[in-house]
Design a protein around this motif. Structure first.
Motif, short mmCIF file in Angstrom:
data_model
loop_
_atom_site.label_atom_id
_atom_site.label_comp_id
_atom_site.label_asym_id
_atom_site.label_seq_id
_atom_site.Cartn_x
_atom_site.Cartn_y
_atom_site.Cartn_z
N ARG A 157 2.91 13.46 -0.55
CA ARG A 157 4.11 12.58 -0.71
C ARG A 157 4.03 12.08 0.81
O ARG A 157 4.78 11.11 0.74
N TYR A 216 -8.94 8.85 -2.51
CA TYR A 216 -8.49 7.67 -1.84
C TYR A 216 -9.16 7.51 -0.45
O TYR A 216 -9.84 6.49 0.07
N GLN A 243 3.10 7.94 -8.30
CA GLN A 243 3.52 9.45 -8.39
C GLN A 243 4.31 9.57 -9.51
O GLN A 243 4.13 10.80 -10.14
N PRO A 245 2.73 8.05 1.97
CA PRO A 245 3.44 6.88 1.73
C PRO A 245 4.69 6.53 2.84
O PRO A 245 5.08 5.52 3.23
N TYR A 272 3.40 1.25 -3.74
CA TYR A 272 3.02 1.53 -4.79
C TYR A 272 2.69 2.88 -5.15
O TYR A 272 2.68 3.29 -6.45
N ARG A 273 2.58 3.52 -4.23
CA ARG A 273 2.28 5.19 -4.48
C ARG A 273 3.43 5.83 -4.95
O ARG A 273 3.12 6.80 -5.72
N TYR A 322 -5.62 11.44 -6.94
CA TYR A 322 -5.83 9.99 -6.55
C TYR A 322 -5.98 10.40 -4.79
O TYR A 322 -7.02 9.73 -4.43
N GLN A 323 -5.19 11.08 -4.33
CA GLN A 323 -5.31 11.19 -2.70
C GLN A 323 -6.29 11.99 -2.42
O GLN A 323 -6.87 11.78 -1.16
N PHE A 343 -0.89 12.88 -8.52
CA PHE A 343 -1.29 12.27 -7.01
C PHE A 343 -2.17 13.12 -6.39
O PHE A 343 -2.75 12.10 -5.65
N SER A 360 0.78 -1.31 0.09
CA SER A 360 -0.11 0.04 -0.02
C SER A 360 0.70 1.34 0.03
O SER A 360 0.49 2.29 -0.57
#
Length: 534
Positions: free
Chosen positions: A283, A51, A36, A286, A31-32, A47-48, A44, A28
């Motif tokens: 960022r 999510y 990114q 992750p 993969y980010r 998606y965030q 990014f 999890s």
């Protein structure tokens, strides 16, 4: 009852679930980073933003409800309840979860435009609608996981968790590569990433069905004299208590989704700049996830131990396990957090191509320390059956985060969001420590432990900064990603080695305690070698 539900089989199954959880969390987080790199900071951000909406219900049902169901069914088995009564429990929970999933689906699918407008980006509506379908598969997934766990059959659940995540990551990365090579649409890339989550859950359901001996999860009959409301109340409280630390993190991310970008737009910042800035801020997610992997594994391992020893009237109490778990979580949390702080510019460039807003990411990774404490203490309190106070404390942390964002983001941009998260999380961790200490009537760690931990951290900081100065003589500044990777990895290795050496020499944990920690055997042997003269 199956023989594998004995203590030995149970602990073996718990270890398997712990390993599966570690693999899932690593996937999890990891993969980010390539995601990114493929879509950039704006992609990014997209998606965030979405999510947390999807993950909130997944974590609550697939995680919290599954454990709650397993506990309730196992207790019914131990109480020698009839098959009819156990079937009624399963049936009630399934119907309840179905209602919740349909409501959640309806809110996300039909309210997507409204939610997207609240976030300040109407283009996110399609992603929210795609993600809403994940809710429809949650009732059967949670019930199957809970049913397997209640019988002590942990392997199917562990395999399903890893399989779900693997399929999800595969679709996200492969789909994103295809999108970026064809349409190059960032919102389409975000949509395929959300679709990966949906399809991952479907894959998990299919795999668990393969493990089922019978196609029917419960018989359609009703136990006489039983009421549904007590079952619904119990499963709700249990599911929240089990998943509350993970839900806390997602709630903080939800607050960021609703406030950070929209507040920047209100300040007059250009849309593309605001999106990229939020993407850089994201960022930190992750990095924080990687930092709390060990604490997460410890929290999974401690619950059965604390619960087992708390119920014993004689013999060894739960106190040694509670103190060991806290000290271990704090040890690795501080190591990960402080380590990332001192090498952040290198890590930022190495993983994400640029060292933009490294100071904001430094503030973000400081969350690793309180989160490590929160994860372990909530697990300890769950094992002790103390649920209400931790939930209230976490609600307070969410409130502090929301107020902090509203006040600080207009003043100091995304740094304000990072500071607000730290205010909420550190307040939560301190209150949980105070509450737990009162419950156990003992300190979680002695003063000399904190002194030794500070010494190990100081030694790591000193050596890494000195090493950084030496490395800088070979280059005036970081001018390439490869250089950042070489310097960063070298400093990380040096820092980790120095930290663990000082920890071992000062014996922050006894050798026998290292053996109780997952994968701690090598450290125990190293510590024995360091102190062999003693």
């Amino acid at each position: 009852m199956p023989s594998n539900f004995g203590m030995r089989g149970y602990m073996r199954g718990a270890l398997l679930l712990t390993i599966a959880a570690i693999v899932v969390k690593l996937l999890s987080a990891i993969y980010r980073i390539p995601f990114q790199n493929l879509v950039g900071d704006q992609g990014f951000y997209i998606y965030q933003q979405v999510y947390p909406f999807i993950s909130f219900f997944v974590v609550w049902t697939s995680g919290g409800f599954a454990v709650a169901i397993s506990k309730m069914l196992a207790e019914a088995e131990l109480s020698n309840h009839s098959e009819q009564q156990k079937s009624f429990v399963s049936q009630t929970i399934f119907y309840y979860l179905t209602v919740l999933s349909v409501l959640f689906f309806a809110v996300l699918f039909f309210g997507a435009n409204l939610l997207a407008s609240f976030m300040g980006d109407i283009k996110l509506a399609q992603l929210i609608q795609t993600g809403s379908f994940v809710a429809l598969f949650m009732p059967v997934l949670a019930l199957m996981k809970g049913s397997f766990q209640s019988k002590g059959e942990m392997a199917p659940v562990a395999y399903a968790q890893v399989f779900e995540q693997f399929i999800r990551v595969f679709i996200i990365l492969v789909g994103t590569v295809m999108i970026m090579k064809t349409t190059e649409s960032l919102y389409s890339a975000g949509n395929i990433a959300v679709f990966g989550t949906v399809f991952g859950e479907i894959a998990g359901v299919i795999l668990l069905f393969k493990f089922l001996e019978k196609k029917e999860l419960f018989k359609k009959n009703k136990a006489i004299g039983q009421k549904r409301w007590p079952i619904i109340k119990e499963v709700t409280l249990l599911s929240i208590s089990v998943s509350m630390s993970s839900l806390l993190v997602l709630c903080l991310q939800l607050i960021d989704s609703f406030t950070v970008y929209s507040l920047m737009i209100d300040l007059g910042i250009e849309e593309s700049v605001a999106q990229a800035t939020k993407g850089v801020y994201d960022r930190g997610q992750p990095l924080v996830q990687l930092g709390i992997v060990i604490a997460s594994s410890l929290s999974l391992a401690i619950v059965p131990l604390v619960a087992h020893h708390s119920k014993k009237q004689d013999g060894r109490s739960a106190l040694p396990f509670i103190q060991l778990t806290y000290r271990s979580a704090l040890l690795f949390g501080v190591a990960a957090s402080v380590g990332l702080v001192i090498v952040m510019p290198y890590v930022n460039t190495m993983l994400f191509e640029t060292n933009a807003l490294s100071e904001v990411l430094i503030m973000s990774v400081l969350q690793i320390i309180p989160l490590s404490i929160i994860l372990t203490i909530t697990a300890i309190l769950q094992g002790m059956g103390k649920l209400k106070i931790p939930v209230l404390i976490m609600l307070g942390a969410i409130f502090l985060k929301a107020i902090g964002n509203i006040i600080l983001v207009p003043t100091i941009d995304v740094m304000g969001a990072a500071v607000a998260s730290n205010i909420g999380l550190y307040s939560c961790a301190i209150l949980l420590i105070i509450y737990t200490r009162k419950l156990i009537s003992n300190p979680l760690a002695k003063i000399d432990y904190y002194i030794k931990l500070f010494s190990a951290s100081f030694a790591m900081i000193f050596v890494v900064l000195t090493g950084d100065r030496l490395l800088q003589t070979f280059s005036v500044f970081i001018n390439s990603r490869m250089e950042a990777a070489i310097f960063g990895m070298a400093l990380i290795f040096i820092g980790a080695f120095v930290f663990l050496t000082v920890v071992g020499k000062l014996r922050l944990l006894a050798e026998k305690e290292w053996f109780l920690i997952p994968f701690g055997k090598r450290m125990a042997m190293y510590q024995l070698w360091l102190n062999k003269r003693k």
